[in-house]
Design a protein around this motif. Structure first.
Motif, PDB file in Angstrom:
ATOM      1  N   ARG A 163       0.798  -1.214   0.000  1.00  0.00           N
ATOM      2  CA  ARG A 163       0.000   0.000   0.000  1.00  0.00           C
ATOM      3  C   ARG A 163       0.841   1.279   0.000  1.00  0.00           C
ATOM      4  N   LYS A 164       2.100   1.167   0.305  1.00  0.00           N
ATOM      5  CA  LYS A 164       2.929   2.376   0.342  1.00  0.00           C
ATOM      6  C   LYS A 164       4.132   2.256  -0.600  1.00  0.00           C
ATOM      7  N   ARG A 165       3.993   1.475  -1.641  1.00  0.00           N
ATOM      8  CA  ARG A 165       5.100   1.322  -2.578  1.00  0.00           C
ATOM      9  C   ARG A 165       5.397   2.611  -3.338  1.00  0.00           C
ATOM     10  N   SER A 166       4.361   3.397  -3.604  1.00  0.00           N
ATOM     11  CA  SER A 166       4.595   4.675  -4.272  1.00  0.00           C
ATOM     12  C   SER A 166       5.436   5.590  -3.394  1.00  0.00           C
ATOM     13  N   PHE A 167       5.129   5.593  -2.110  1.00  0.00           N
ATOM     14  CA  PHE A 167       5.910   6.401  -1.180  1.00  0.00           C
ATOM     15  C   PHE A 167       7.343   5.893  -1.085  1.00  0.00           C
ATOM     16  N   LEU A 168       7.516   4.573  -1.052  1.00  0.00           N
ATOM     17  CA  LEU A 168       8.855   4.000  -0.983  1.00  0.00           C
ATOM     18  C   LEU A 168       9.658   4.309  -2.243  1.00  0.00           C
ATOM     19  N   LEU A 169       8.990   4.344  -3.391  1.00  0.00           N
ATOM     20  CA  LEU A 169       9.675   4.744  -4.621  1.00  0.00           C
ATOM     21  C   LEU A 169      10.197   6.167  -4.517  1.00  0.00           C
ATOM     22  N   CYS A 170       9.399   7.039  -3.935  1.00  0.00           N
ATOM     23  CA  CYS A 170       9.836   8.428  -3.758  1.00  0.00           C
ATOM     24  C   CYS A 170      11.016   8.514  -2.792  1.00  0.00           C
ATOM     25  N   ILE A 171      10.944   7.773  -1.700  1.00  0.00           N
ATOM     26  CA  ILE A 171      12.044   7.761  -0.734  1.00  0.00           C
ATOM     27  C   ILE A 171      13.311   7.229  -1.380  1.00  0.00           C
ATOM     28  N   GLY A 172      13.188   6.139  -2.121  1.00  0.00           N
ATOM     29  CA  GLY A 172      14.359   5.588  -2.796  1.00  0.00           C
ATOM     30  C   GLY A 172      14.932   6.541  -3.828  1.00  0.00           C
ATOM     31  N   SER A 173      14.069   7.226  -4.560  1.00  0.00           N
ATOM     32  CA  SER A 173      14.546   8.204  -5.543  1.00  0.00           C
ATOM     33  C   SER A 173      15.239   9.366  -4.865  1.00  0.00           C
ATOM     34  N   LEU A 174      14.709   9.790  -3.734  1.00  0.00           N
ATOM     35  CA  LEU A 174      15.344  10.873  -2.977  1.00  0.00           C
ATOM     36  C   LEU A 174      16.736  10.469  -2.505  1.00  0.00           C
ATOM     37  N   ALA A 175      16.862   9.236  -1.984  1.00  0.00           N
ATOM     38  CA  ALA A 175      18.165   8.760  -1.527  1.00  0.00           C
ATOM     39  C   ALA A 175      19.139   8.616  -2.688  1.00  0.00           C
ATOM     40  N   LEU A 176      18.650   8.117  -3.826  1.00  0.00           N
ATOM     41  CA  LEU A 176      19.512   7.975  -5.005  1.00  0.00           C
ATOM     42  C   LEU A 176      19.971   9.337  -5.510  1.00  0.00           C
ATOM     43  N   THR A 177      19.068  10.307  -5.521  1.00  0.00           N
ATOM     44  CA  THR A 177      19.423  11.659  -5.959  1.00  0.00           C
ATOM     45  C   THR A 177      20.482  12.270  -5.058  1.00  0.00           C
ATOM     46  N   ASP A 178      20.281  12.150  -3.755  1.00  0.00           N
ATOM     47  CA  ASP A 178      21.258  12.703  -2.815  1.00  0.00           C
ATOM     48  C   ASP A 178      22.612  11.999  -2.933  1.00  0.00           C
ATOM     49  N   LEU A 179      22.571  10.680  -3.155  1.00  0.00           N
ATOM     50  CA  LEU A 179      23.816   9.930  -3.307  1.00  0.00           C
ATOM     51  C   LEU A 179      24.585  10.376  -4.544  1.00  0.00           C
ATOM     52  N   LEU A 180      23.886  10.540  -5.654  1.00  0.00           N
ATOM     53  CA  LEU A 180      24.549  11.007  -6.875  1.00  0.00           C
ATOM     54  C   LEU A 180      25.102  12.414  -6.691  1.00  0.00           C
ATOM     55  N   GLY A 181      24.364  13.252  -5.998  1.00  0.00           N
ATOM     56  CA  GLY A 181      24.848  14.601  -5.738  1.00  0.00           C
ATOM     57  C   GLY A 181      26.139  14.602  -4.938  1.00  0.00           C
ATOM     58  N   GLN A 182      26.214  13.736  -3.943  1.00  0.00           N
ATOM     59  CA  GLN A 182      27.444  13.630  -3.150  1.00  0.00           C
ATOM     60  C   GLN A 182      28.602  13.115  -3.998  1.00  0.00           C
ATOM     61  N   LEU A 183      28.352  12.113  -4.812  1.00  0.00           N
ATOM     62  CA  LEU A 183      29.425  11.509  -5.597  1.00  0.00           C
ATOM     63  C   LEU A 183      29.953  12.449  -6.681  1.00  0.00           C
ATOM     64  N   LEU A 184      29.103  13.328  -7.195  1.00  0.00           N
ATOM     65  CA  LEU A 184      29.515  14.202  -8.290  1.00  0.00           C
ATOM     66  C   LEU A 184      30.136  15.518  -7.818  1.00  0.00           C
ATOM     67  N   THR A 185      29.745  16.005  -6.662  1.00  0.00           N
ATOM     68  CA  THR A 185      30.223  17.325  -6.220  1.00  0.00           C
ATOM     69  C   THR A 185      31.302  17.262  -5.144  1.00  0.00           C
ATOM     70  N   SER A 186      31.183  16.339  -4.203  1.00  0.00           N
ATOM     71  CA  SER A 186      32.137  16.313  -3.083  1.00  0.00           C
ATOM     72  C   SER A 186      33.579  16.082  -3.518  1.00  0.00           C
ATOM     73  N   PRO A 187      33.866  15.140  -4.442  1.00  0.00           N
ATOM     74  CA  PRO A 187      35.271  14.977  -4.855  1.00  0.00           C
ATOM     75  C   PRO A 187      35.876  16.244  -5.452  1.00  0.00           C
ATOM     76  N   ILE A 188      35.065  17.046  -6.141  1.00  0.00           N
ATOM     77  CA  ILE A 188      35.584  18.292  -6.714  1.00  0.00           C
ATOM     78  C   ILE A 188      35.968  19.260  -5.614  1.00  0.00           C
ATOM     79  N   VAL A 189      35.115  19.392  -4.613  1.00  0.00           N
ATOM     80  CA  VAL A 189      35.408  20.300  -3.492  1.00  0.00           C
ATOM     81  C   VAL A 189      36.654  19.846  -2.758  1.00  0.00           C
ATOM     82  N   ILE A 190      36.768  18.542  -2.529  1.00  0.00           N
ATOM     83  CA  ILE A 190      37.944  18.014  -1.826  1.00  0.00           C
ATOM     84  C   ILE A 190      39.205  18.292  -2.632  1.00  0.00           C
ATOM     85  N   SER A 191      39.148  18.124  -3.944  1.00  0.00           N
ATOM     86  CA  SER A 191      40.316  18.402  -4.793  1.00  0.00           C
ATOM     87  C   SER A 191      40.725  19.864  -4.713  1.00  0.00           C
ATOM     88  N   VAL A 192      39.756  20.760  -4.675  1.00  0.00           N
ATOM     89  CA  VAL A 192      40.072  22.189  -4.583  1.00  0.00           C
ATOM     90  C   VAL A 192      40.698  22.515  -3.239  1.00  0.00           C
TER      91      VAL A 192
END
Length: 375
Positions: free
Chosen positions: A72-101
């Protein structure tokens, strides 16, 4: 190296009086190395914490999604999973650049002499800033429909609809973030020279102002939608609890599921509001006053302005708060799903004046559900 790239330069530097004992070049170099070592620990810690939290959240969401009791809450879980995936990709793409600088002593030119990396960083900041805000709004709307219009929700809200909405959010935000390529707005290096974001100054002043204003308005609108939907959901839950004292077991289980997801929504809503409101409001204020934070780049040790010092510091704090959103989102989900759920239900029970017998049965059901590994 320009003054705003040096550790001791800019509004966050040590005051000259405190640096008086470092009179020779060796002392200043040692101080810069020490500050660089401290500075790089901040983005490194944020990256590790964000990656671990989002990975754990995605794992738990995956397990819950496959469980039969979570249909009954699979739609909500899809949103939660997408949110976590989005945040994870954001960390992987931006944090290494900041650390390098940071490792390059805050010299962006040493890491990105062509300037293309700056545009990519600004693009990533825009995408992974708006996507979590829009996904949080989608989750709030989904829960509101599930609770206030359950019959319509059961017949129309399928998982394929949720997937289409999430895909639409991603495509829309990606298209918006690509507007600078079409000449509308631009990304520029921001103070203190360790990150890039939407610029409100430069040759294309009108386009830059429009792009920055659109980003801020879209972000604030998503926050308003999230807050409004959650308040409507809370009102519906309290009303249902007061009017239905003795409900079938299936209805009580559905109420427990909706209450759990509501608490998670409230937690994510509070995190989003606290992390993004300062930066979005400051961007609008800066646009309407026809100013930019490029003056922070020219900040030097001579002729310090207390107002400038405070303004630049607040700007940097607002940016760091926005960056914390990618880290806090998954941990809010991980904590609120078990640790704080029972206490919140007790408080909600007292407010809604539900019967004691109903609460005892709900507590037993909740305790059994928490013990399940896939819950």
């Amino acid at each position: 190296m320009s003054p705003w790239q040096q550790c001791q330069g800019g509004p966050n530097r040590t005051e000259p009086s405190a640096m008086g004992h470092l009179g020779n070049g060796t002392g200043r170099a040692a101080a810069a190395d020490s500050c660089s070592a401290v500075s790089v620990a901040f983005p490194l810690t944020m990256m590790i914490t964000g990656i671990v939290g989002n990975a754990l959240a995605m794992l738990l969401v995956s397990r819950s999604y496959r469980a039969k009791e979570s249909r009954r809450k699979r739609s909500f879980l899809l949103c939660i999973g997408s949110l976590a995936l989005t945040d994870l990709l954001g960390q992987l793409l931006t944090s290494p650049i900041v650390i390098s600088v940071y490792l390059a002593n805050r010299s962006w030119d040493a890491v990105d002499p062509s300037g293309h990396l700056c545009s990519f960083f600004g693009f990533s900041m825009t995408v992974f800033g708006l996507c979590p805000l829009f996904i949080a709004s989608a989750m709030a709307v989904e829960r509101t429909l599930a609770i206030r219009a359950p019959h319509w929700y059961a017949s129309h809200m399928k998982t394929r609809v949720t997937k289409a909405v999430l895909l639409g959010i991603w495509v829309t935000v990606l298209a918006f973030a690509l507007l600078p390529i079409a000449g509308l707005g631009r990304y520029a290096l921001q103070w203190p020279g360790t990150w890039c974001f939407i610029s409100t100054a430069g040759g294309q002043l009108a386009g830059s102002h429009f792009f920055a204003c659109a980003f801020a308005v879209l972000g604030l609108l998503s926050l308003v939608v999230t807050v409004a939907c959650n308040l409507a959901t809370i009102e519906a839950l309290v009303s249902r609890c007061r009017t239905k004292g003795a409900a079938p077991r299936s209805s009580k289980q559905w109420g427990r599921i909706t209450m759990e997801t509501l608490i998670q929504l409230l937690g994510i809503m509070c995190v989003l509001s606290a992390c993004w409101s300062p930066l979005l409001i400051m961007m609008l204020k800066m646009i309407f006053s026809h100013t930019s934070f490029d003056h922070c780049k020219r900040f030097s040790s001579e002729g310090q302005s207390p107002e400038l010092h405070k303004e630049c510091n607040f700007f940097l704090t607002a940016v760091r708060l926005a960056s914390l959103n990618q880290i806090l989102d998954p941990w809010v989900y991980l904590l609120l799903r078990k640790i704080l759920l029972q206490k919140f239900c007790q408080a909600a029970n007292a407010v809604s004046k539900c019967s004691n017998n109903e609460w005892k049965e709900r507590s037993i059901t909740l305790s059994e559900e928490i013990r399940r590994p896939a819950a």
